[in-house]
Design an enzyme around this catalytic site. Structure first.
Site, PDB file in Angstrom:
ATOM      1  CG  ASP A  45      -2.079  -0.919   1.090  1.00 53.04           C
ATOM      2  OD1 ASP A  45      -2.192  -1.532  -0.001  1.00 53.04           O
ATOM      3  OD2 ASP A  45      -2.855  -1.056   2.043  1.00 53.04           O
ATOM      4  CG  ASP A  49      -0.872   5.082  -0.205  1.00 53.13           C
ATOM      5  OD1 ASP A  49      -1.781   4.824  -1.019  1.00 53.13           O
ATOM      6  OD2 ASP A  49      -0.938   4.809   0.998  1.00 53.13           O
ATOM      7  CE  LYS A 130     -33.375  -7.166  -7.528  1.00 52.06           C
ATOM      8  NZ  LYS A 130     -33.134  -6.058  -6.636  1.00 52.06           N
ATOM      9  CD  GLU A 188     -27.473  -2.369  -7.668  1.00 49.57           C
ATOM     10  OE1 GLU A 188     -27.704  -2.226  -8.896  1.00 49.57           O
ATOM     11  OE2 GLU A 188     -28.343  -2.275  -6.787  1.00 49.57           O
ATOM     12  CB  CYS A 422     -21.583   3.701  34.909  1.00 44.87           C
ATOM     13  SG  CYS A 422     -20.436   2.652  33.996  1.00 44.87           S
ATOM     14  CB  CYS A 425     -17.054   2.709  37.047  1.00 40.14           C
ATOM     15  SG  CYS A 425     -17.884   4.192  36.451  1.00 40.14           S
ATOM     16  CB  CYS A 440     -20.322   6.136  32.335  1.00 39.52           C
ATOM     17  SG  CYS A 440     -19.170   6.086  33.701  1.00 39.52           S
TER      18      CYS A 440
HETATM   19  S1  IVH Z   1     -30.555  -6.133 -14.274  1.00 38.02           S
HETATM   20  C1  IVH Z   1     -33.449  -4.161 -17.239  1.00 38.02           C
HETATM   21  N1  IVH Z   1     -28.938  -7.380 -12.630  1.00 38.02           N
HETATM   22  O1  IVH Z   1     -32.043  -4.499  -9.048  1.00 38.02           O
HETATM   23  C2  IVH Z   1     -32.818  -4.870 -16.122  1.00 38.02           C
HETATM   24  N2  IVH Z   1     -30.236  -5.606 -11.772  1.00 38.02           N
HETATM   25  O2  IVH Z   1     -34.940  -4.601  -9.013  1.00 38.02           O
HETATM   26  C3  IVH Z   1     -31.834  -4.082 -15.407  1.00 38.02           C
HETATM   27  N3  IVH Z   1     -29.789  -5.113  -9.409  1.00 38.02           N
HETATM   28  O3  IVH Z   1     -32.561  -1.459 -10.699  1.00 38.02           O
HETATM   29  C4  IVH Z   1     -31.412  -4.642 -14.092  1.00 38.02           C
HETATM   30  N4  IVH Z   1     -28.252  -6.637  -9.102  1.00 38.02           N
HETATM   31  O4  IVH Z   1     -30.434  -1.718  -9.239  1.00 38.02           O
HETATM   32  C5  IVH Z   1     -29.843  -6.411 -12.767  1.00 38.02           C
HETATM   33  N5  IVH Z   1     -27.416  -8.532 -11.315  1.00 38.02           N
HETATM   34  C6  IVH Z   1     -28.329  -7.572 -11.460  1.00 38.02           C
HETATM   35  C7  IVH Z   1     -28.678  -6.739 -10.384  1.00 38.02           C
HETATM   36  C8  IVH Z   1     -29.658  -5.767 -10.584  1.00 38.02           C
HETATM   37  C9  IVH Z   1     -28.927  -5.655  -8.542  1.00 38.02           C
HETATM   38  C10 IVH Z   1     -30.725  -4.017  -9.074  1.00 38.02           C
HETATM   39  C11 IVH Z   1     -30.727  -2.862 -10.032  1.00 38.02           C
HETATM   40  C12 IVH Z   1     -32.127  -2.779 -10.553  1.00 38.02           C
HETATM   41  C13 IVH Z   1     -32.899  -3.484  -9.483  1.00 38.02           C
HETATM   42  C14 IVH Z   1     -34.176  -4.053 -10.046  1.00 38.02           C
END
Ligand code: IVH
Length: 698
Positions: A45, A49, A130, A188, A422, A425, A440
């Site tokens: 690191d 830096d 997701k 995301e 407390c 103590c 405290c």
């Molecule tokens: S696809 C048209 N893939 O979930 C489709 N969305 O409930 C576009 N999200 O607005 C989304 N992981 O913020 C997709 N692997 C993933 C995802 C994902 C999280 C979120 C995203 C979206 C929301 C929909």
């Protein structure tokens, strides 16, 4: 000559600087990639830096050479006034949800029906986690990152370009020799649980509101107008979609993800091709089991038809694609019983109530405790010992009690009586007006706080004892050698203690001698540092100086504070009338001196040291006595620190910025905006010679 690499920044000419900046951009991008995508950092690191610092130093000398893909753009630009708007060229849509397995079966059946396929025709889907963060669109033109935008309402989002540039998973330049003219990558932004935990810990210790979950923390961090704050939050990014693209994206979704990864974007590694509802459901179950160990929050998995021609044919219904669905995980909630409510005392003396629960599994993790935050939270939800409650895990953090199932309350369950003493103590625990936390007041003797207090007492601004710091203090507490501030001086004064020290790991003869000498050198201490060392709430260096200067001697200050604690009106108004001392500080001092344990510890410490009186400014005859000064520009005769010390010695308060309360602004060479401000406000200005003459230095 070897490259510009070994040349000192000052010695670079413009051409060499440009070449060196190009080299640094590439080298730093490579290390970012090794660190983030491959988890295989190739340098320390500190070395990393150093590269970043060198890049910044060269840019400071040659501002015109700052590259559009410069790594320094990652650390944050100046605060923006407000976010601009970005219209998404292709709307950012959302996903339909499936909560049950039947909905997954129906999703596949509907796809086959729509495409006119037989019930057993093969359809490949890519399943992936997701991510529970916030979606973001990154526009690359000819390989260069040009905008980053939030989803907003799906049509128009906010321009967060400066902030996304601080995210190290997001390359400033796509790693390809043949970049597409336009590629808008969507994905995301999220915060890892470890980072979230640390952020909240920091915020709690600074008494700032904590974020409820990593998603809110990520959203809050992305929406900072000052991108240096975003940079400090270490956000992460997974790419999973595209918007505008020239040329259009063709082939398969998994092929698209592979291309993104090859160009330096981060793609979730847990994706998998599935060919039936059974495989999708098995994937959901498997990721569900691994969820707690991922290090970031996910709220389900997403299934997407892999063949992009099929995606195109399937199209959209309303605001969601027909070719994808989110298969959510059940809520991370469970019902259990509160067996007890215990009070924990933190390092700063905050009393935190914690529910001891009948252990229960929530989202795959056994939960036995939940934070109840503070007194108000318990009262608001009326949580009682014996109650049946709904608990919820928000991320991987300590679970929370969401609500009480009141019709299952046992007979005789009493409202919780929050302690005013407390538990660690026995000192009083008080709630200052406007604060949620009960604290405290026995800071100097409370075992829960002793470590933080002693570290503070030996710190640079207080006793400043060399050889005694964050590493040694816990060791000496553990060995029973330190319990209260006076014990620091007993280490030097009591031979038995020095002997005990010799028995501890890492304490050789020489080191003990040095420590004893360092302690002895600090047996005489000015009153302001003594006051600061006590670690009274809200008393920093400036307030300690104000108090010391006003009261002059330890005895006068001590007597006055005892009178304040005893609600003596005159003593209270004398304290409150000191310029710069606010009501919170008055309350904190009163609370400190109301606790007999603190007075004992203070007297004990005073008996070990000599506290030097501070010359009172009144009658000192200095023209600066009681005045507020601001220094600006560079002085020739003395450093800024010396000038500040001299002014304070003469009874002045030194401020950092010019306001109507400023009496004099001392102008050094090249004084800038502060001189202008002084002129605007009609504040008297002094040049260096005048300041020295008035200060009595010739
Ligand atoms: S696809 C048209 N893939 O979930 C489709 N969305 O409930 C576009 N999200 O607005 C989304 N992981 O913020 C997709 N692997 C993933 C995802 C994902 C999280 C979120 C995203 C979206 C929301 C929909």
């Amino acid at each position: 000559m070897s490259g510009a690499e070994d040349v000192a920044v000052d010695a670079l000419d413009e051409a060499a600087a440009a070449a060196e900046l190009a080299r640094l951009a590439a080298v730093i991008a490579r290390h970012d990639r090794l660190y983030h995508q491959e988890d295989a950092p190739a340098i320390s690191d500190a070395d990393y830096d150093a590269l970043v610092r060198r890049n910044r130093a060269i840019e400071a000398r040659f501002p015109a050479l700052v590259r559009p893909d410069s790594p320094s753009l990652r650390v944050g630009a100046a605060p923006a006034e407000a976010f601009g708007k970005v219209v998404h060229p292709v709307p950012m849509l959302s996903l339909d949800n499936a909560m049950e397995e039947a909905a997954v079966v129906e999703f596949l059946a509907r796809i086959r029906r729509f495409l006119n396929l037989t019930a057993d025709a093969p359809v490949e889907l890519l399943a992936e986690p997701k991510i529970d963060g916030l979606s973001c669109a990154l526009r690359y033109e000819a390989g260069l990152l040009v905008t980053g935008a939030t989803r907003g309402d799906g049509t128009t989002g906010e321009d967060i370009t400066a902030n996304v540039r601080t995210i190290r998973d997001i390359p400033q330049r796509l790693d390809t020799d043949d970049p597409p003219p336009v590629l808008e990558v969507r994905g995301e932004i999220f915060m890892e649980l470890e980072e979230f935990r640390k952020l909240n810990e920091r915020r709690a210790s600074e008494e700032l509101p904590v974020f409820a979950n990593p998603r809110n923390a990520a959203a809050g961090s992305v929406r900072q107008l000052d991108s240096t704050i975003t940079a400090s939050r270490r956000l992460r990014f997974f790419a999973y979609a595209w918007g505008a693209a020239e040329p259009p994206i063709t082939g398969s979704y998994h092929g698209f993800l592979e291309r993104l990864a090859a160009m330096g974007l981060r793609v979730n590694p847990l994706n998998r091709i599935c060919r039936s509802a059974e495989e999708l459901i098995a994937y959901h179950a498997e990721i569900g089991e691994r969820r707690a160990g991922l290090g970031y929050d996910i709220d389900g998995v997403v299934y997407k038809v892999d063949d992009l021609r099929l995606q195109q044919r399937l199209g959209f219904v309303g605001r969601a694609p027909r070719w994808a669905i989110a298969h959510k995980f059940p809520a991370q909630q469970a019902v259990t019983v509160v067996n007890d409510i215990v009070i924990q005392v933190g390092r700063t003396g905050a009393l935190t109530p914690v529910a001891q629960l009948e252990p229960i599994t929530v989202g795959g993790v056994v939960v036995g405790r939940a934070t109840l935050h503070n007194q108000d939270y318990i009262e608001e939800k009326d949580i009682r010992v014996g109650d049946t409650v709904v608990v919820q895990r928000a991320g991987d953090v300590i679970p929370q009690v969401v609500e009480v199932v009141t019709d299952r309350r046992p007979k005789g369950a009493m409202p919780f009586d929050f302690p005013e003493i407390c538990p660690e103590c026995g000192s009083h625990a008080v709630r200052l007006p406007g604060e949620a936390v009960r604290r405290c007041t026995g800071g100097l003797i409370c075992p829960a706080q002793v470590e933080a207090r002693l570290e503070h007492a030996v710190g640079r601004d207080a006793f400043d004892i060399e050889g005694l710091g964050k590493k040694q203090v816990p060791q000496l507490i553990e060995a029973g050698l330190l319990k209260a501030p006076a014990d620091i001086f007993r280490l030097a004064g009591d031979p038995a203690k020095a002997e005990a020290l010799a028995g501890l790991e890492g304490w050789g003869k020489k080191k003990i001698e040095n420590l004893v000498a360092a302690i002895e050198a600090r047996r005489t201490i000015p009153l302001d540092r003594f006051i600061l060392a006590l670690g009274i709430r809200f008393i920093g260096e400036a307030n300690a100086k104000l108090l010391a200067r006003h009261y002059g001697t330890l005895e006068t200050w001590r007597q006055a504070m005892l009178a304040v604690a005893g609600d003596d009106e005159d003593a209270r108004s004398e304290l409150a009338d000191i310029d710069g001392i606010g009501p919170k500080l008055v309350d904190a001092l009163a609370e400190f001196f109301r606790e007999p344990h603190n007075i004992e510890a203070l007297d004990d410490l005073a008996s070990e040291v000599t506290v030097e009186a501070v010359a009172s400014p009144a009658g000192g005859g200095s023209p600066f006595s009681g005045k507020t000064l601001v220094f600006t520009g560079s002085l020739e005769q003395m450093t800024r620190a010396e000038a500040k010390a001299l002014a304070e010695q003469l009874g002045a308060k030194v401020a950092g910025s010019v306001s109507k309360k400023t009496d004099y602004v001392v102008l050094g060479a090249d004084a800038g905006s502060k001189a202008k401000k002084a002129a605007e406000l009609g504040v008297e200005t002094l040049d260096e010679a005048k300041w020295l003459a008035m200060a009595g230095v010739s």
